[in-house]
Design a protein around this motif. Structure first.
Motif, PDB file in Angstrom:
ATOM      1  N   ALA A 186     -28.240-108.872   7.291  1.00  0.00           N
ATOM      2  CA  ALA A 186     -29.739-109.256   7.488  1.00  0.00           C
ATOM      3  C   ALA A 186     -30.452-109.109   6.497  1.00  0.00           C
ATOM      4  O   ALA A 186     -31.219-109.947   6.146  1.00  0.00           O
ATOM      5  CB  ALA A 186     -30.139-108.454   8.806  1.00  0.00           C
ATOM      6  N   VAL A 187     -30.318-107.878   5.799  1.00  0.00           N
ATOM      7  CA  VAL A 187     -31.342-107.706   4.708  1.00  0.00           C
ATOM      8  C   VAL A 187     -31.089-108.793   3.504  1.00  0.00           C
ATOM      9  O   VAL A 187     -32.176-109.313   2.740  1.00  0.00           O
ATOM     10  CB  VAL A 187     -31.251-106.215   4.283  1.00  0.00           C
ATOM     11  CG1 VAL A 187     -32.025-106.172   2.702  1.00  0.00           C
ATOM     12  CG2 VAL A 187     -31.808-105.309   4.948  1.00  0.00           C
ATOM     13  N   ILE A 208     -23.723-100.761  12.057  1.00  0.00           N
ATOM     14  CA  ILE A 208     -25.042-101.364  12.339  1.00  0.00           C
ATOM     15  C   ILE A 208     -26.206-100.307  11.851  1.00  0.00           C
ATOM     16  O   ILE A 208     -25.945 -99.020  11.740  1.00  0.00           O
ATOM     17  CB  ILE A 208     -25.524-101.385  14.044  1.00  0.00           C
ATOM     18  CG1 ILE A 208     -25.294-100.148  14.756  1.00  0.00           C
ATOM     19  CG2 ILE A 208     -24.566-102.551  14.505  1.00  0.00           C
ATOM     20  CD1 ILE A 208     -25.625-100.094  16.214  1.00  0.00           C
ATOM     21  N   ALA A 209     -27.310-100.822  11.503  1.00  0.00           N
ATOM     22  CA  ALA A 209     -28.324 -99.843  11.322  1.00  0.00           C
ATOM     23  C   ALA A 209     -29.651-100.923  11.372  1.00  0.00           C
ATOM     24  O   ALA A 209     -29.580-102.240  11.197  1.00  0.00           O
ATOM     25  CB  ALA A 209     -28.613 -99.364   9.940  1.00  0.00           C
ATOM     26  N   ARG A 214     -33.461 -98.942   7.376  1.00  0.00           N
ATOM     27  CA  ARG A 214     -31.998 -98.381   7.761  1.00  0.00           C
ATOM     28  C   ARG A 214     -31.849 -97.209   8.467  1.00  0.00           C
ATOM     29  O   ARG A 214     -31.316 -96.439   8.322  1.00  0.00           O
ATOM     30  CB  ARG A 214     -31.162 -98.404   6.277  1.00  0.00           C
ATOM     31  CG  ARG A 214     -29.704 -98.295   6.583  1.00  0.00           C
ATOM     32  CD  ARG A 214     -29.081 -98.068   5.026  1.00  0.00           C
ATOM     33  NE  ARG A 214     -27.468 -98.226   5.558  1.00  0.00           N
ATOM     34  CZ  ARG A 214     -26.420 -98.082   4.633  1.00  0.00           C
ATOM     35  NH1 ARG A 214     -26.752 -97.939   3.435  1.00  0.00           N
ATOM     36  NH2 ARG A 214     -25.053 -98.097   4.897  1.00  0.00           N
ATOM     37  N   HIS A 215     -32.851 -97.357   9.543  1.00  0.00           N
ATOM     38  CA  HIS A 215     -32.680 -96.182  10.468  1.00  0.00           C
ATOM     39  C   HIS A 215     -31.930 -96.483  11.895  1.00  0.00           C
ATOM     40  O   HIS A 215     -31.383 -97.719  11.931  1.00  0.00           O
ATOM     41  CB  HIS A 215     -34.117 -95.801  10.447  1.00  0.00           C
ATOM     42  CG  HIS A 215     -34.653 -95.225   9.374  1.00  0.00           C
ATOM     43  ND1 HIS A 215     -34.050 -94.213   8.678  1.00  0.00           N
ATOM     44  CD2 HIS A 215     -35.962 -95.563   8.683  1.00  0.00           C
ATOM     45  CE1 HIS A 215     -34.846 -94.080   7.440  1.00  0.00           C
ATOM     46  NE2 HIS A 215     -36.091 -94.895   7.537  1.00  0.00           N
ATOM     47  N   TYR A 244     -26.329 -95.507   9.733  1.00  0.00           N
ATOM     48  CA  TYR A 244     -27.861 -95.366   9.381  1.00  0.00           C
ATOM     49  C   TYR A 244     -28.214 -93.931   9.147  1.00  0.00           C
ATOM     50  O   TYR A 244     -27.706 -93.083   9.146  1.00  0.00           O
ATOM     51  CB  TYR A 244     -28.727 -95.883  10.754  1.00  0.00           C
ATOM     52  CG  TYR A 244     -28.421 -95.210  11.882  1.00  0.00           C
ATOM     53  CD1 TYR A 244     -28.973 -93.987  12.257  1.00  0.00           C
ATOM     54  CD2 TYR A 244     -27.588 -96.089  12.855  1.00  0.00           C
ATOM     55  CE1 TYR A 244     -28.835 -93.274  13.384  1.00  0.00           C
ATOM     56  CE2 TYR A 244     -27.397 -95.133  14.176  1.00  0.00           C
ATOM     57  CZ  TYR A 244     -27.873 -93.854  14.439  1.00  0.00           C
ATOM     58  OH  TYR A 244     -27.962 -93.185  15.378  1.00  0.00           O
ATOM     59  N   ALA A 245     -29.349 -94.177   8.373  1.00  0.00           N
ATOM     60  CA  ALA A 245     -30.180 -92.622   7.987  1.00  0.00           C
ATOM     61  C   ALA A 245     -30.863 -92.381   9.189  1.00  0.00           C
ATOM     62  O   ALA A 245     -31.830 -93.162   9.567  1.00  0.00           O
ATOM     63  CB  ALA A 245     -30.824 -92.934   6.753  1.00  0.00           C
ATOM     64  N   SER A 246     -30.873 -90.966   9.369  1.00  0.00           N
ATOM     65  CA  SER A 246     -31.700 -90.695  10.400  1.00  0.00           C
ATOM     66  C   SER A 246     -33.406 -90.506   9.958  1.00  0.00           C
ATOM     67  O   SER A 246     -33.630 -90.126   8.982  1.00  0.00           O
ATOM     68  CB  SER A 246     -31.246 -89.066  11.021  1.00  0.00           C
ATOM     69  OG  SER A 246     -32.130 -88.530  11.940  1.00  0.00           O
ATOM     70  N   SER A 247     -34.252 -91.054  11.087  1.00  0.00           N
ATOM     71  CA  SER A 247     -35.735 -90.839  10.613  1.00  0.00           C
ATOM     72  C   SER A 247     -36.089 -89.641  11.749  1.00  0.00           C
ATOM     73  O   SER A 247     -37.440 -89.958  11.636  1.00  0.00           O
ATOM     74  CB  SER A 247     -36.181 -92.343  10.801  1.00  0.00           C
ATOM     75  OG  SER A 247     -36.243 -92.656  12.307  1.00  0.00           O
ATOM     76  N   GLN A 248     -35.638 -89.171  12.673  1.00  0.00           N
ATOM     77  CA  GLN A 248     -36.085 -88.204  13.389  1.00  0.00           C
ATOM     78  C   GLN A 248     -35.094 -87.213  13.732  1.00  0.00           C
ATOM     79  O   GLN A 248     -34.129 -87.315  13.400  1.00  0.00           O
ATOM     80  CB  GLN A 248     -36.343 -88.908  14.952  1.00  0.00           C
ATOM     81  CG  GLN A 248     -35.255 -89.741  15.278  1.00  0.00           C
ATOM     82  CD  GLN A 248     -35.469 -90.970  16.320  1.00  0.00           C
ATOM     83  OE1 GLN A 248     -35.216 -90.812  17.649  1.00  0.00           O
ATOM     84  NE2 GLN A 248     -35.908 -91.975  15.883  1.00  0.00           N
TER      85      GLN A 248
END
Length: 261
Positions: A186-187, A208-209, A214-215, A244-248
């Motif tokens: 998609a990016v 998926i992300a 990318r979260h 994905y990289a965690s955002s939380q």
């Protein structure tokens, strides 16, 4: 739905050998890793420790990257580096040891970036021969070599599914297949809906992300749930990797615990 946690981009606050147990604590039974060793040829005790960490956690390894060079330093694979074929192939032999011990059957081969001193044709020829070598090595136990487009690496030549399919057609081995990472696609501007309609049954693996960022799913604008559901309707049967990289604080809050196993 079957989910697999990429424990090389997620749970990084935990030491690598403790991540399978962390995956299990979060309610998952499957994990995948980028190459988990500092060199292409880890010592037997390093391999044994990694395998043991999975076994003791009760976590199945569903995906493993082939040795990709110095990832923190910016390398994105050595598959297409003519001068590093011996190193790549030694890494394949190490990967086979891990695969036989864990039952893993999906192996992601990052292509490598363009570099000076070598023509694109020479690099592509090297990549084809190395992919054939890897495909032969994992074929006896049903292994599949995966090739994916990447974003965020300007000199990486595989940007779209068509780029990957061109390589796969040259390799001409049944067990070399497309990894559909919906984030990277998609990016990079891929029409993911159209790709799913044409090729979902040919996907060998999905990652998926959300984007931008990318979260976690739901933090961006991509219709990930719809894409995954449609891919399954059209024949995709494998796990969906959470890469994905965690955002939380809780990177899996979006997914009810009863849907994780």
């Amino acid at each position: 739905m079957s989910y697999s946690v990429n424990a090389s981009i997620l749970l990084t606050e935990v030491p690598l050998l403790e991540r399978p147990a962390a995956v299990a604590r979060h309610g998952f039974t499957r994990a995948e890793f980028w190459w988990p060793f500092p060199t292409a040829t880890p010592a037997p005790e390093e391999v044994d420790a990694f395998v043991r960490s999975l076994r003791e956690a009760g976590v199945r390894l569903t995906g493993l990257n082939l040795f990709a060079g110095d990832m923190p330093g910016g390398e994105r694979g050595i598959l297409s580096h003519p001068g590093r074929a011996a190193e790549f192939r030694a890494g394949v032999e190490s990967l086979v040891r891990v695969a036989r011990a864990t039952g893993c059957r999906g192996f992601n081969a990052l292509y490598g970036t363009r570099f000076s001193g070598c023509t694109p044709r020479e690099q592509d020829d090297a990549a084809v021969e190395n992919l054939r070598f890897a495909a032969r090595a994992v074929a006896p136990f049903g292994g599949v070599v995966l090739v994916e487009p990447l974003s965020g690496a300007p000199r990486y030549p595989l940007r779209t599914a068509a780029d990957v399919m061109t390589v796969i057609e040259r390799v001409d081995r049944e067990n070399v297949k497309l990894l559909a990472d919906f984030y990277h696609l998609a990016v990079n501007g891929e029409d993911v809906d159209a790709l799913i309609e044409r090729h979902a049954g040919d996907f060998a693996h999905i990652q998926i992300a959300d984007a931008p960022g990318r979260h976690e799913p739901g933090t961006g604008e991509l219709p990930l749930h719809r894409w995954v559901a449609r891919a399954r309707e059209l024949g995709y049967t494998g796990p969906v990797s959470l890469e994905y990289a965690s955002s939380q604080d809780d990177p899996f809050a979006w997914l009810p615990r009863e849907q994780r196993g």
